[in-house]
Design a protein around this motif. Structure first.
Motif, PDB file in Angstrom:
ATOM      1  N   ASP A  58       0.846  -1.187   0.000  1.00  0.00           N
ATOM      2  CA  ASP A  58       0.000   0.000   0.000  1.00  0.00           C
ATOM      3  C   ASP A  58       0.883   1.240   0.000  1.00  0.00           C
ATOM      4  O   ASP A  58       1.972   1.245   0.573  1.00  0.00           O
ATOM      5  CB  ASP A  58      -0.922   0.000   1.216  1.00  0.00           C
ATOM      6  N   VAL A  59       0.398   2.304  -0.642  1.00  0.00           N
ATOM      7  CA  VAL A  59       1.197   3.504  -0.870  1.00  0.00           C
ATOM      8  C   VAL A  59       0.432   4.749  -0.443  1.00  0.00           C
ATOM      9  O   VAL A  59      -0.780   4.845  -0.655  1.00  0.00           O
ATOM     10  CB  VAL A  59       1.568   3.637  -2.366  1.00  0.00           C
ATOM     11  N   THR A  60       1.155   5.690   0.163  1.00  0.00           N
ATOM     12  CA  THR A  60       0.644   7.027   0.448  1.00  0.00           C
ATOM     13  C   THR A  60       1.700   8.037   0.025  1.00  0.00           C
ATOM     14  O   THR A  60       2.888   7.825   0.264  1.00  0.00           O
ATOM     15  CB  THR A  60       0.366   7.216   1.950  1.00  0.00           C
ATOM     16  N   TYR A  61       1.267   9.119  -0.633  1.00  0.00           N
ATOM     17  CA  TYR A  61       2.203  10.204  -0.943  1.00  0.00           C
ATOM     18  C   TYR A  61       1.447  11.518  -0.987  1.00  0.00           C
ATOM     19  O   TYR A  61       0.203  11.552  -0.963  1.00  0.00           O
ATOM     20  CB  TYR A  61       2.972   9.933  -2.239  1.00  0.00           C
ATOM     21  N   THR A  62       2.184  12.606  -1.030  1.00  0.00           N
ATOM     22  CA  THR A  62       1.566  13.923  -0.904  1.00  0.00           C
ATOM     23  C   THR A  62       1.103  14.498  -2.232  1.00  0.00           C
ATOM     24  O   THR A  62       0.096  15.200  -2.280  1.00  0.00           O
ATOM     25  CB  THR A  62       2.544  14.918  -0.260  1.00  0.00           C
ATOM     26  N   THR A  63       1.857  14.238  -3.310  1.00  0.00           N
ATOM     27  CA  THR A  63       1.528  14.808  -4.609  1.00  0.00           C
ATOM     28  C   THR A  63       2.251  14.045  -5.696  1.00  0.00           C
ATOM     29  O   THR A  63       3.332  13.492  -5.467  1.00  0.00           O
ATOM     30  CB  THR A  63       1.925  16.294  -4.689  1.00  0.00           C
ATOM     31  N   SER A  64       1.663  13.984  -6.879  1.00  0.00           N
ATOM     32  CA  SER A  64       2.312  13.333  -8.020  1.00  0.00           C
ATOM     33  C   SER A  64       2.975  14.356  -8.932  1.00  0.00           C
ATOM     34  O   SER A  64       3.520  14.003  -9.973  1.00  0.00           O
ATOM     35  CB  SER A  64       1.288  12.523  -8.820  1.00  0.00           C
TER      36      SER A  64
END
Length: 326
Positions: free
Chosen positions: A154-160
């Motif tokens: 599973d992945v979480t990030y702030t912006t692409s």
């Protein structure tokens, strides 16, 4: 559940060099409150280097003895990427050359922090929301060769949308680690989705143990976008007077150095060894130099490279695929 690590004077000096090389000093007034146990910790970093260095990393006889080196092609069902992996106990490094991964160019870098305990990514993601950031979340899949992608992590990030550097948070899926086709060891404790379990123990046959320091040059905009994720993970953050940051998770120090996009790239990597080097050794690897010893540490320095383009911001809504190689 992380492996305790004592920081020697040598390591402290090496970590300090991550600041000294930038010609700046720490601004204590900007120090964040430190957590005893961060929710997430450094997992791995990737770098798109020049072709000469990528080929040398792949074929260097010395490097193959120094570290558990793997050449692997990843496939998520829609894209493929080929990386050179140097695996430690809990951390690893991933290198690409031009053409090895979709869209990335020389100077692009990425860095993952991950959970060792099931559920900690969800807590960090909730913390990110409390910081006023609307996180992007998805599950990365992988194809083991049968044409049927399975959940990987599973992945979480702030912006692409970013210039040259992308950071994300991840948590391995238990069904992936438990898949009998992959032969991962059984969990060491309830909820074990750790880096240690994922990396196995092949590092024991080599000198390299773990990544304990890394300096990456990127733009001020990228630093501003990516660092809130580490803050939400409980990683200690210090903002520097030049706009860069130092981040420390208890074992690995991350130094982000602000530069124009065309000067971006990995600069230095500090590695802990399994045993002290009996004799110091210096090895040239393409346009990089690996200094092993004296003592149980190594410093890997990369020459600055001329990036192919300064306009590399991703607008797709999903980051570059090499960020999810491994």
């Amino acid at each position: 559940m992380r492996t305790p690590w004592r920081i020697s004077g040598f390591v402290a000096a090496a970590i300090a060099s991550l600041v000294i090389t930038s010609g700046t000093s720490i601004a204590p007034a900007h120090a964040e409150e430190k957590r005893q146990e961060p929710l997430l910790a450094f997992n791995h970093a990737w770098a798109m280097v020049d072709r000469e260095t990528a080929d040398a990393i792949e074929h260097s006889e010395y490097l193959g003895q120094f570290a558990d080196r793997r050449i692997s092609t990843g496939n998520d069902g829609t894209s493929t990427w080929t990386g050179r992996y140097l695996l430690g106990k809990e951390t690893y490094l991933e290198f690409f050359g031009p053409g090895d991964a979709p869209d990335a160019v020389a100077g692009d870098t990425g860095l993952a922090v991950s959970a060792d305990d099931d559920g900690d990514l969800a807590v960090a993601t909730d913390n990110l929301r409390k910081l006023g950031v609307d996180p992007v979340e998805f599950t990365q899949v992988t194809d083991l060769g049968d044409g049927k992608p399975i959940p990987w992590f599973d992945v979480t990030y702030t912006t692409s949308t970013y210039d040259t550097f992308f950071s994300w948070a991840m948590e391995y899926r238990d069904e992936f680690l438990s898949d009998p086709r992959l032969s991962f060891p059984p969990p060491a404790y309830e909820g074990d989705v750790s880096r240690d379990r994922y990396n196995r123990d092949r590092y024991l046959d080599h000198q390299m143990r773990d990544v304990i320091g890394i300096q990456i040059a990127t733009t001020e905009a990228d630093i501003e976008k990516m660092v809130p994720l580490w803050r939400a993970a409980g990683i200690t953050i210090r903002v520097l007077r030049d706009g860069g940051v130092l981040a420390f998770d208890g074992m690995t120090t991350i130094r982000l150095l602000p530069v124009p996009a065309e000067e971006a790239g990995v600069r230095h990597i500090i590695l802990a060894l399994n045993e002290p080097a009996e004799e110091p050794h210096t090895e040239t690897i393409g346009n990089s130099t690996l200094h092993v010893g004296p003592g149980a540490y190594a410093l890997w320095t990369f020459d600055p490279i001329e990036a192919a383009s300064a306009a590399r911001s991703q607008e797709s809504g999903k980051p570059l695929h090499p960020a999810f190689g491994g």
